[in-house]
Motif scaffolding. Structure first.
Motif, short mmCIF file in Angstrom:
data_model
loop_
_atom_site.label_atom_id
_atom_site.label_comp_id
_atom_site.label_asym_id
_atom_site.label_seq_id
_atom_site.Cartn_x
_atom_site.Cartn_y
_atom_site.Cartn_z
N TYR A 79 0.82 -1.21 0.00
CA TYR A 79 0.00 0.00 0.00
C TYR A 79 0.85 1.26 0.00
O TYR A 79 2.05 1.22 0.30
CB TYR A 79 -0.94 0.03 1.21
CG TYR A 79 -0.24 0.05 2.55
CD1 TYR A 79 0.23 1.23 3.09
CD2 TYR A 79 -0.04 -1.13 3.26
CE1 TYR A 79 0.89 1.25 4.31
CE2 TYR A 79 0.61 -1.12 4.48
CZ TYR A 79 1.07 0.07 5.01
OH TYR A 79 1.73 0.09 6.20
N ILE A 80 0.21 2.36 -0.36
CA ILE A 80 0.77 3.68 -0.12
C ILE A 80 -0.24 4.47 0.69
O ILE A 80 -1.45 4.32 0.51
CB ILE A 80 1.13 4.43 -1.42
CG1 ILE A 80 -0.09 4.64 -2.31
CG2 ILE A 80 2.23 3.73 -2.17
CD1 ILE A 80 0.17 5.54 -3.50
N ASP A 81 0.25 5.26 1.62
CA ASP A 81 -0.59 6.19 2.38
C ASP A 81 -0.32 7.59 1.85
O ASP A 81 0.82 8.06 1.86
CB ASP A 81 -0.25 6.15 3.87
CG ASP A 81 -0.75 4.88 4.54
OD1 ASP A 81 -1.75 4.32 4.06
OD2 ASP A 81 -0.15 4.47 5.55
N ILE A 82 -1.38 8.24 1.40
CA ILE A 82 -1.28 9.60 0.87
C ILE A 82 -1.69 10.54 2.00
O ILE A 82 -2.85 10.59 2.37
CB ILE A 82 -2.18 9.77 -0.36
CG1 ILE A 82 -1.83 8.73 -1.43
CG2 ILE A 82 -2.07 11.19 -0.90
CD1 ILE A 82 -2.84 8.65 -2.55
N LEU A 83 -0.72 11.27 2.54
CA LEU A 83 -0.96 12.15 3.69
C LEU A 83 -1.07 13.60 3.25
O LEU A 83 -0.25 14.08 2.46
CB LEU A 83 0.18 12.05 4.70
CG LEU A 83 0.32 10.75 5.48
CD1 LEU A 83 1.07 9.72 4.69
CD2 LEU A 83 1.02 11.01 6.79
N ASN A 84 -2.08 14.29 3.75
CA ASN A 84 -2.21 15.73 3.52
C ASN A 84 -1.42 16.45 4.60
O ASN A 84 -1.86 16.57 5.74
CB ASN A 84 -3.67 16.16 3.56
CG ASN A 84 -3.85 17.62 3.24
OD1 ASN A 84 -2.90 18.40 3.25
ND2 ASN A 84 -5.08 18.02 2.96
N THR A 85 -0.22 16.92 4.25
CA THR A 85 0.66 17.59 5.19
C THR A 85 0.69 19.10 4.97
O THR A 85 1.53 19.79 5.53
CB THR A 85 2.09 17.02 5.11
OG1 THR A 85 2.51 17.05 3.74
CG2 THR A 85 2.13 15.59 5.62
N GLY A 86 -0.24 19.60 4.17
CA GLY A 86 -0.34 21.04 3.95
C GLY A 86 -1.35 21.67 4.89
O GLY A 86 -1.68 21.12 5.95
N TRP A 135 -5.00 14.32 7.56
CA TRP A 135 -5.54 12.98 7.34
C TRP A 135 -4.81 12.31 6.20
O TRP A 135 -4.06 12.93 5.45
CB TRP A 135 -7.04 13.06 7.04
CG TRP A 135 -7.86 13.42 8.23
CD1 TRP A 135 -7.83 14.59 8.95
CD2 TRP A 135 -8.85 12.61 8.86
NE1 TRP A 135 -8.73 14.56 9.98
CE2 TRP A 135 -9.37 13.36 9.94
CE3 TRP A 135 -9.36 11.35 8.61
CZ2 TRP A 135 -10.36 12.86 10.77
CZ3 TRP A 135 -10.35 10.87 9.43
CH2 TRP A 135 -10.84 11.61 10.50
N SER A 136 -5.04 10.99 6.05
CA SER A 136 -4.39 10.25 4.97
C SER A 136 -5.38 9.29 4.31
O SER A 136 -6.42 8.98 4.87
CB SER A 136 -3.18 9.47 5.50
OG SER A 136 -3.60 8.46 6.39
N GLU A 137 -5.01 8.86 3.13
CA GLU A 137 -5.79 7.89 2.37
C GLU A 137 -4.90 6.71 2.03
O GLU A 137 -3.81 6.90 1.47
CB GLU A 137 -6.32 8.56 1.09
CG GLU A 137 -6.95 7.60 0.10
CD GLU A 137 -8.24 7.02 0.61
OE1 GLU A 137 -8.75 6.08 -0.02
OE2 GLU A 137 -8.76 7.46 1.64
N ARG A 138 -5.32 5.50 2.36
CA ARG A 138 -4.53 4.30 2.05
C ARG A 138 -5.03 3.68 0.76
O ARG A 138 -6.21 3.34 0.63
CB ARG A 138 -4.59 3.29 3.19
CG ARG A 138 -3.85 1.99 2.87
CD ARG A 138 -3.56 1.19 4.10
NE ARG A 138 -2.50 1.86 4.87
CZ ARG A 138 -1.97 1.37 6.00
NH1 ARG A 138 -2.41 0.23 6.50
NH2 ARG A 138 -1.03 2.03 6.64
N VAL A 139 -4.11 3.51 -0.20
CA VAL A 139 -4.42 2.85 -1.47
C VAL A 139 -3.67 1.52 -1.48
O VAL A 139 -2.44 1.48 -1.51
CB VAL A 139 -4.02 3.72 -2.67
CG1 VAL A 139 -4.32 2.99 -3.98
CG2 VAL A 139 -4.76 5.06 -2.62
N CYS A 140 -4.42 0.43 -1.44
CA CYS A 140 -3.85 -0.92 -1.44
C CYS A 140 -3.54 -1.34 -2.88
O CYS A 140 -4.28 -0.99 -3.80
CB CYS A 140 -4.83 -1.90 -0.81
SG CYS A 140 -5.39 -1.41 0.84
N GLN A 141 -2.46 -2.13 -3.05
CA GLN A 141 -2.00 -2.44 -4.39
C GLN A 141 -1.49 -3.88 -4.51
O GLN A 141 -0.86 -4.40 -3.60
CB GLN A 141 -0.84 -1.52 -4.77
CG GLN A 141 -1.13 -0.06 -4.64
CD GLN A 141 0.08 0.79 -4.91
OE1 GLN A 141 1.20 0.41 -4.56
NE2 GLN A 141 -0.11 1.93 -5.53
#
Length: 198
Positions: free
Chosen positions: A70-77, A162-168
């Protein structure tokens, strides 16, 4: 003499007009000081699982990664953002790249990619070459914990912090032939953060 008197009268009349037009009138003024405008930031950070980036050996037609990565897409702004994904071949065999497959889904109600809860939704399942560049992956249609479905904003955003996990799972298409035997390819996964004002 009457002309002199008339001239004096005219000068006095003009002076009265000038003096009358320069007289003060009431006025008032208020000042609202200290107005500032500060710009927000749009920034994304990507964390990935231990198996990322993918490093596969001895793959074959029909093979698929057995375990989820997976990748976790984090909003760090400081602003909510939409997350979009793309893939790009960076080196190696174009024939092999054209036969690679990818299965993308969200992790659902929790961060577990493999428990099959009702929130796990498929984003894409097919050849990487056919993946539409900049596909939106932060949409409530895929259900994710990071969206703004609580009424505080658009439902395709990842909120600040927050973050979004995209499984692959990566694989090789079952119809791939001998032309890819012994080849290798390298590709990048690209995550774009885009501002969303709606």
């Amino acid at each position: 003499m009457s002309r002199i008197a008339l001239s004096i009268t005219l000068v006095v009349a003009l002076a009265a007009v000038v003096v009358g037009s320069s007289m003060a009138v009431f006025s008032d003024q208020e000042v609202v000081a200290g107005n500032t405008v500060a710009m927000g930031t749009l920034e994304v950070t990507v964390n990935d699982s231990a198996g990322k980036p993918f490093s596969v050996t001895n793959a074959y037609p029909g093979w698929m990664l057995p375990n989820w990565e997976y990748i976790d897409i984090l909003n760090t702004g400081t602003l909510p953002l939409e997350a979009h994904m793309s893939f790009q071949k960076t080196s190696g065999s174009s024939q092999l790249y054209n036969q690679l497959t990818i299965l993308l889904k969200t992790s659902g109600w929790d961060s577990d990619c493999s428990n099959g809860d009702a929130g796990e939704k498929v984003i894409y399942n097919g050849k990487i070459k056919d993946f539409t560049p900049q596909t939106l992956v932060s949409d409530i249609a895929y259900w994710h914990l990071a969206n703004e479905d609580d009424g505080s904003g658009p439902n395709d955003n990842i909120r600040v912090g927050w973050s979004e996990r995209v499984c692959q799972k990566v694989g090789v298409h079952v119809d791939a032939g001998n032309a890819i035997m012994g080849t290798s390819v390298e590709f990048s996964e690209i995550v774009d953060a885009m501002q969303d004002n709606d």
